[in-house]
Design a protein around this motif. Structure first.
Motif, PDB file in Angstrom:
ATOM      1  N   LEU A  97     -15.477  95.795  79.933  1.00  7.35           N
ATOM      2  CA  LEU A  97     -15.126  97.179  80.251  1.00  7.35           C
ATOM      3  C   LEU A  97     -15.721  97.602  81.582  1.00  7.35           C
ATOM      4  CD1 LEU A  97     -15.419  99.053  76.837  1.00  7.35           C
ATOM      5  CD2 LEU A  97     -13.363  98.278  78.007  1.00  7.35           C
ATOM      6  N   ARG A  98     -16.971  97.244  81.808  1.00  7.03           N
ATOM      7  CA  ARG A  98     -17.626  97.659  83.055  1.00  7.03           C
ATOM      8  C   ARG A  98     -16.914  97.062  84.275  1.00  7.03           C
ATOM      9  NH1 ARG A  98     -23.082  99.946  83.895  1.00  7.03           N
ATOM     10  NH2 ARG A  98     -23.526  99.775  86.115  1.00  7.03           N
ATOM     11  N   ASN A  99     -16.521  95.811  84.176  1.00  3.53           N
ATOM     12  CA  ASN A  99     -15.810  95.183  85.289  1.00  3.53           C
ATOM     13  C   ASN A  99     -14.501  95.908  85.602  1.00  3.53           C
ATOM     14  OD1 ASN A  99     -17.781  93.251  85.623  1.00  3.53           O
ATOM     15  ND2 ASN A  99     -16.664  91.637  84.545  1.00  3.53           N
ATOM     16  N   LEU A 100     -13.832  96.410  84.563  1.00  4.23           N
ATOM     17  CA  LEU A 100     -12.555  97.083  84.762  1.00  4.23           C
ATOM     18  C   LEU A 100     -12.693  98.482  85.359  1.00  4.23           C
ATOM     19  CD1 LEU A 100     -10.711  95.939  81.519  1.00  4.23           C
ATOM     20  CD2 LEU A 100      -9.912  95.540  83.868  1.00  4.23           C
ATOM     21  N   VAL A 101     -13.816  99.147  85.116  1.00  2.78           N
ATOM     22  CA  VAL A 101     -13.947 100.537  85.589  1.00  2.78           C
ATOM     23  C   VAL A 101     -14.892 100.686  86.785  1.00  2.78           C
ATOM     24  CG1 VAL A 101     -13.484 101.428  83.277  1.00  2.78           C
ATOM     25  CG2 VAL A 101     -15.848 101.091  83.996  1.00  2.78           C
ATOM     26  N   ILE A 214      -9.830 109.586  88.202  1.00  2.52           N
ATOM     27  CA  ILE A 214     -10.410 108.462  87.471  1.00  2.52           C
ATOM     28  C   ILE A 214      -9.478 107.962  86.377  1.00  2.52           C
ATOM     29  CG2 ILE A 214     -12.297 107.813  85.917  1.00  2.52           C
ATOM     30  CD1 ILE A 214     -14.099 109.687  87.500  1.00  2.52           C
ATOM     31  N   ILE A 215      -8.770 108.875  85.711  1.00  2.00           N
ATOM     32  CA  ILE A 215      -7.867 108.442  84.636  1.00  2.00           C
ATOM     33  C   ILE A 215      -6.785 107.526  85.189  1.00  2.00           C
ATOM     34  CG2 ILE A 215      -6.201 109.195  82.894  1.00  2.00           C
ATOM     35  CD1 ILE A 215      -7.896 111.693  82.488  1.00  2.00           C
ATOM     36  N   GLY A 216      -6.203 107.916  86.319  1.00  5.93           N
ATOM     37  CA  GLY A 216      -5.212 107.060  86.959  1.00  5.93           C
ATOM     38  C   GLY A 216      -5.809 105.725  87.383  1.00  5.93           C
ATOM     39  N   ASP A 217      -7.048 105.763  87.880  1.00  7.23           N
ATOM     40  CA  ASP A 217      -7.720 104.518  88.279  1.00  7.23           C
ATOM     41  C   ASP A 217      -7.902 103.591  87.082  1.00  7.23           C
ATOM     42  OD1 ASP A 217      -7.905 105.476  90.855  1.00  7.23           O
ATOM     43  OD2 ASP A 217      -9.989 106.129  90.671  1.00  7.23           O
ATOM     44  N   MET A 218      -8.259 104.165  85.941  1.00  2.24           N
ATOM     45  CA  MET A 218      -8.474 103.328  84.761  1.00  2.24           C
ATOM     46  C   MET A 218      -7.170 102.808  84.183  1.00  2.24           C
ATOM     47  SD  MET A 218     -11.807 104.887  82.772  1.00  2.24           S
ATOM     48  CE  MET A 218     -11.308 106.612  82.655  1.00  2.24           C
ATOM     49  N   VAL A 219      -6.109 103.609  84.252  1.00  2.00           N
ATOM     50  CA  VAL A 219      -4.795 103.138  83.810  1.00  2.00           C
ATOM     51  C   VAL A 219      -4.346 101.960  84.668  1.00  2.00           C
ATOM     52  CG1 VAL A 219      -2.332 103.743  83.726  1.00  2.00           C
ATOM     53  CG2 VAL A 219      -4.050 105.318  82.780  1.00  2.00           C
ATOM     54  N   ALA A 220      -4.638 102.034  85.966  1.00  3.43           N
ATOM     55  CA  ALA A 220      -4.199 100.987  86.892  1.00  3.43           C
ATOM     56  C   ALA A 220      -5.139  99.789  86.925  1.00  3.43           C
ATOM     57  CB  ALA A 220      -4.066 101.571  88.300  1.00  3.43           C
ATOM     58  N   ALA A 221      -6.355  99.951  86.410  1.00  7.02           N
ATOM     59  CA  ALA A 221      -7.356  98.888  86.503  1.00  7.02           C
ATOM     60  C   ALA A 221      -6.877  97.609  85.834  1.00  7.02           C
ATOM     61  CB  ALA A 221      -8.664  99.353  85.864  1.00  7.02           C
ATOM     62  N   ASN A 225      -5.273  89.227  83.668  1.00  9.75           N
ATOM     63  CA  ASN A 225      -4.263  89.833  82.799  1.00  9.75           C
ATOM     64  C   ASN A 225      -4.847  90.919  81.907  1.00  9.75           C
ATOM     65  OD1 ASN A 225      -2.144  88.135  83.693  1.00  9.75           O
ATOM     66  ND2 ASN A 225      -2.899  86.474  82.368  1.00  9.75           N
ATOM     67  N   ASP A 226      -6.094  91.256  82.152  1.00  7.87           N
ATOM     68  CA  ASP A 226      -6.802  92.194  81.278  1.00  7.87           C
ATOM     69  C   ASP A 226      -6.659  93.624  81.786  1.00  7.87           C
ATOM     70  OD1 ASP A 226      -8.331  93.127  79.223  1.00  7.87           O
ATOM     71  OD2 ASP A 226     -10.250  92.468  80.059  1.00  7.87           O
ATOM     72  N   ARG A 227      -6.335  94.533  80.876  1.00 12.19           N
ATOM     73  CA  ARG A 227      -6.255  95.960  81.184  1.00 12.19           C
ATOM     74  C   ARG A 227      -6.960  96.749  80.089  1.00 12.19           C
ATOM     75  NH1 ARG A 227      -2.550  97.745  84.974  1.00 12.19           N
ATOM     76  NH2 ARG A 227      -1.096  96.194  85.793  1.00 12.19           N
ATOM     77  N   LEU A 228      -7.253  97.994  80.391  1.00  5.79           N
ATOM     78  CA  LEU A 228      -7.829  98.894  79.399  1.00  5.79           C
ATOM     79  C   LEU A 228      -6.735  99.454  78.508  1.00  5.79           C
ATOM     80  CD1 LEU A 228     -10.151 100.870  81.835  1.00  5.79           C
ATOM     81  CD2 LEU A 228     -10.961  99.362  80.031  1.00  5.79           C
ATOM     82  N   ILE A 233      -9.822 103.856  77.278  1.00  4.26           N
ATOM     83  CA  ILE A 233      -9.832 104.865  78.337  1.00  4.26           C
ATOM     84  C   ILE A 233     -10.286 106.208  77.788  1.00  4.26           C
ATOM     85  CG2 ILE A 233      -8.441 106.102  80.041  1.00  4.26           C
ATOM     86  CD1 ILE A 233      -6.639 103.641  80.235  1.00  4.26           C
ATOM     87  N   VAL A 234      -9.833 106.559  76.590  1.00  2.00           N
ATOM     88  CA  VAL A 234     -10.257 107.826  75.980  1.00  2.00           C
ATOM     89  C   VAL A 234     -11.770 107.861  75.803  1.00  2.00           C
ATOM     90  CG1 VAL A 234     -10.236 109.162  73.841  1.00  2.00           C
ATOM     91  CG2 VAL A 234      -8.082 108.386  74.829  1.00  2.00           C
TER      92      VAL A 234
END
Length: 404
Positions: A97-101, A214-221, A225-228, A233-234
């Motif tokens: 999770l930390r790597n993604l955000v 930030i929400i858009g950043d996390m959606v796009a992160a 092949n890994d996404r949140l 995100i919530v």
């Protein structure tokens, strides 16, 4: 017979003496019992700088309270049926999770917000106008902190932000106090549900069309092949809103109080504004907003000669570590020219505060704006009041006077 060391509620701002000034209590503990067991809250209190540094940086310690032994502090505090937020996760989930955000909270991202943060500071001071006496905590610190974090999340309208401060306090009182009432717990659940619904709507909107924040950043992160997913995100949004808001708000009040109690230090800053980054670090060391950070050993261990079993809970006192004379000469002195400005206010190791870069920019810009606007400030006799949320230190009321 030696007086017993304080335990349980006595080590929280629910206790009058602790709330007003925890540092004399922490000094006694640090000098006489640097590792001791609080049997009321099922935790070992660790207070010396080097011990704290070693523990928070040790990747072999857990933070997930579900892994603690029965009767330990997290077992009293948390709902063990719920998925934890990132700050209470261990690797590999935490690392993933930390790597993604991380990108959304980088130094570059924080610097990109500097201009907007300056604008927010000026807008709030303009709203205060020519008032010569006001509650800094309520009129500036609280709205500043929530406006910055809400703006970063994409909630730029005042009507979107109006409930966030109240929700933050309600949520924190529900989840951080072992003696929270059933009414407080129920209120916390309502707030959590409100936030889940709000953030779920925003995530859905961003999945249709990415928006700023930030929400858009996390959606796009994405990493490989890994996404949140939406649930992740919530939970991250709730963490960002609550933690980012309260800690910034509290540090602003703590910092201004330190400056007004030490006018010679404020004058040094006025004479040399380039000291601002060091001044912010000293504020964080001198009176940090988060008082402790917990770890759980994954094997039997020994800390400063004290044996601690696997699964027991260790509460590292960040406040005490930041005032340890073994690490900081004359630690009770507020000194913005201090040579060594390292501190534990952001924790350490793999769980070092994700929002540290943003916090530094916020504090630098807010204090710069306040001191540029007001050349003569004093503490008002209308008083002050500290928050009563365990593990946090900050002013919910702080009256000041503009004297010239």
């Amino acid at each position: 017979m030696k007086e017993e060391y304080p335990k349980g509620i006595q080590l929280t701002p629910l206790d009058d003496a602790w709330r007003e000034n925890p540092y004399p209590i922490l000094k006694r503990i640090q000098d006489e019992a640097p590792v001791y067991y609080d049997d009321q809250f099922g935790r070992y209190i660790v207070s010396r700088h080097d011990d704290v540094a070693s523990i928070v940086k040790n990747r072999n310690y857990w933070v997930d309270g579900r892994k603690g032994n029965p009767g330990t502090f997290p077992q009293m505090l948390m709902d063990l049926t719920e998925e934890p937020m990132m700050i209470a996760m261990d690797d590999p989930d935490h690392k993933r999770l930390r790597n993604l955000v991380t990108k959304a909270f980088s130094q570059k991202a924080a610097e990109a917000m500097r201009g907007r943060i300056r604008e927010i500071s000026e807008e709030l001071l303009d709203a205060i106008g020519d008032e010569t006496e006001f509650d800094f905590a309520q009129r500036f610190a609280a709205p500043f902190a929530i406006t910055v974090i809400a703006d970063m999340m994409g909630f730029t309208k005042k009507e979107d932000q109006k409930h966030f401060n109240e929700w933050s306090d309600t949520f924190m009182n529900a989840i951080f106090s072992v003696n929270a009432t059933e009414e407080q717990k129920a209120a916390g659940k309502v707030v959590e549900q409100n936030l889940r619904e709000l953030f779920t709507q925003e995530i859905a909107a961003n999945r249709k069309q990415l928006q700023r924040g930030i929400i858009g950043d996390m959606v796009a992160a994405q990493e490989g092949n890994d996404r949140l997913n939406d649930g992740e995100i919530v939970r991250m949004c709730i963490l960002v809103l609550i933690a980012g808001n309260i800690t910034a708000r509290d540090t602003l009040g703590n910092g201004l109080k330190a400056f007004l109690k030490h006018p010679e230090q404020l004058q040094k800053l006025r004479d040399n504004p380039s000291l601002m980054p060091r001044a912010v670090e000293e504020i964080l060391r001198y009176d940090c907003p988060v008082q402790s950070s917990g770890r759980i050993p994954n094997e039997d261990t020994v800390v400063s000669g004290c044996p601690i079993k696997k699964g027991e809970y260790i509460a590292t006192s960040l406040s005490a570590a930041n005032h340890d004379p073994r690490a900081y000469p004359n630690p009770t002195k507020f000194d913005i020219e201090r040579e060594d400005v390292h501190h534990h206010a952001f924790g350490g190791g793999s769980h070092f505060c994700l929002g540290a870069s943003l916090a530094r920019v916020e504090l630098q810009e807010a204090f710069s704006a306040v001191f540029a606007r007001y050349t003569h400030l004093e503490v008002s006799d209308k008083g002050e009041e500290y928050v009563r949320v365990p593990n946090f230190r900050g002013l919910c009321k702080f009256w000041i006077k503009v004297t010239k």
